[in-house]
Design a protein around this motif. Structure first.
Motif, PDB file in Angstrom:
ATOM      1  N   UNK A   1      -1.592  13.482   3.644  1.00 21.31           N
ATOM      2  CA  UNK A   1      -0.168  13.211   3.424  1.00 21.31           C
ATOM      3  C   UNK A   1       0.570  14.213   4.065  1.00 21.31           C
TER       4      UNK A   1
ATOM      5  N   UNK B   1       5.930  14.969  -2.832  1.00 24.42           N
ATOM      6  CA  UNK B   1       6.137  14.223  -1.577  1.00 24.42           C
ATOM      7  C   UNK B   1       7.629  13.997  -1.282  1.00 24.42           C
ATOM      8  N   UNK B   2       8.395  13.502  -2.077  1.00 28.52           N
ATOM      9  CA  UNK B   2       9.941  13.400  -2.095  1.00 28.52           C
ATOM     10  C   UNK B   2      10.488  14.939  -1.786  1.00 28.52           C
TER      11      UNK B   2
ATOM     12  N   UNK C   1       2.558  14.006  -7.784  1.00 30.04           N
ATOM     13  CA  UNK C   1       2.191  14.035  -6.332  1.00 30.04           C
ATOM     14  C   UNK C   1       3.816  13.147  -5.727  1.00 30.04           C
ATOM     15  N   UNK C   2       4.140  11.907  -6.263  1.00 28.27           N
ATOM     16  CA  UNK C   2       5.330  11.365  -5.973  1.00 28.27           C
ATOM     17  C   UNK C   2       6.382  12.493  -5.694  1.00 28.27           C
ATOM     18  N   UNK C   3       6.799  13.308  -6.561  1.00 25.19           N
ATOM     19  CA  UNK C   3       7.673  14.339  -6.772  1.00 25.19           C
ATOM     20  C   UNK C   3       7.607  15.281  -5.493  1.00 25.19           C
TER      21      UNK C   3
ATOM     22  N   UNK D   1       2.688   6.945   1.896  1.00 29.86           N
ATOM     23  CA  UNK D   1       2.096   6.906   0.517  1.00 29.86           C
ATOM     24  C   UNK D   1       3.341   6.951  -0.640  1.00 29.86           C
ATOM     25  N   UNK D   2       4.419   7.576  -0.014  1.00 32.78           N
ATOM     26  CA  UNK D   2       5.454   7.879  -0.986  1.00 32.78           C
ATOM     27  C   UNK D   2       5.950   6.301  -1.249  1.00 32.78           C
ATOM     28  N   UNK D   3       6.193   5.664  -0.077  1.00 33.16           N
ATOM     29  CA  UNK D   3       6.690   4.017  -0.434  1.00 33.16           C
ATOM     30  C   UNK D   3       5.955   3.584  -1.106  1.00 33.16           C
TER      31      UNK D   3
ATOM     32  N   UNK E   1       3.798   4.737  -3.547  1.00 32.50           N
ATOM     33  CA  UNK E   1       4.152   5.153  -4.814  1.00 32.50           C
ATOM     34  C   UNK E   1       5.341   4.613  -5.315  1.00 32.50           C
ATOM     35  N   UNK E   2       6.435   4.542  -4.557  1.00 39.37           N
ATOM     36  CA  UNK E   2       7.581   3.862  -5.123  1.00 39.37           C
ATOM     37  C   UNK E   2       7.527   2.366  -5.892  1.00 39.37           C
TER      38      UNK E   2
END
Lengths: 124, 124
Positions: free
Chosen positions: A63, A20-21, A16-18, A89-91, A93-94
């Motif tokens: 998202x 979003x990125x 999911x993070x990838x 959400x990405x932030x 996740x980071x």
DNA sequence: CTATCTAGGTGCATGTTGCACATAGGTAAA
DNA sequence: TTTACCTATGTGCAACATGCACCTAGATAG
């Protein structure tokens, strides 16, 4: 993430993070994201079905947003955009990823410390 | 590891590697491992049931062996020992964890690179 | 007309988790 | 004695996630 296979100790995949990125970098459709994901994370093979399901899930969570685009060639595509919620959400996740990196480092430190003491004597 | 809660992007918890590491350090029973695990990984809350199930699973896989011990006080305990297979599995897990650490670092690098360019303008 | 690539998905079996609950020995207090 | 709590190990069930296989459908090449 976790152990899916029978005799595997599974660690997570940054699916999911990838996604979003990648979508933040450039609005994309699923098929493209699958290829870019496999390029970004060459170690982790991920099923197309899994990616599509994550995309729909993240859309439900707010998202991502999607819209159908027909192009000159090929079937219609569902084009994804990241939302403000998605960027938050990405932030988040980071932050979690940094935290998890420290946990991994802590684990490795404990492992090496323990290895030094009671460790394998083969190398002596 | 993975996203279990409804709006969470889950990364893994080092449950099985941590248990192997703890048992390698000192043969232990489940209840003790639960407490030491929560001490080793204070960030990650883990259900007792989950720990017990991982222990039985790893025993089935041959990474751990167990025997019942009755003590002067309290109910009987299932005492776990690590096997040769278990030590191999731990070493393999360490390799994977190092690998995953690099994947996390790679992800963070890409994230920061992307942030520098198209990034949030609030800080300007 | 058939095969293949792009594109997006679903159905089912399997595996994992959270939550609650069950069982049982031992100890301390009322 | 009865009650309550701590130690200790587990199970039942619902919810969720995944791998694998399969389906639909447009376009393109042979």
């Amino acid at each position: 993430m976790s152990a899916k296979n029978s005799d595997e100790i599974s660690l997570d995949k940054l699916i999911e993070p990838s996604l979003l990125l990648l979508v933040q970098k450039k609005p994309s459709h699923g098929y493209e994201l699958i290829q870019n994901f496999n390029c970004l994370n060459p170690e982790e093979e991920v099923e197309p079905g899994t990616i599509y399901r994550h995309l729909r899930k993240m859309e439900k969570k707010g998202f991502l947003e999607s819209s159908w685009k027909t192009s000159e060639s090929g079937p219609a595509r569902r084009l994804y955009n990241i939302t403000g919620e998605g960027m938050k959400a990405l932030d988040n996740a980071v932050v979690k990823i940094e935290q998890q990196k420290q946990e991994l480092e802590h684990f490795l430190a404990v492992y090496r410390e323990q290895d030094k003491q009671g460790g394998n004597l083969d190398e002596a």
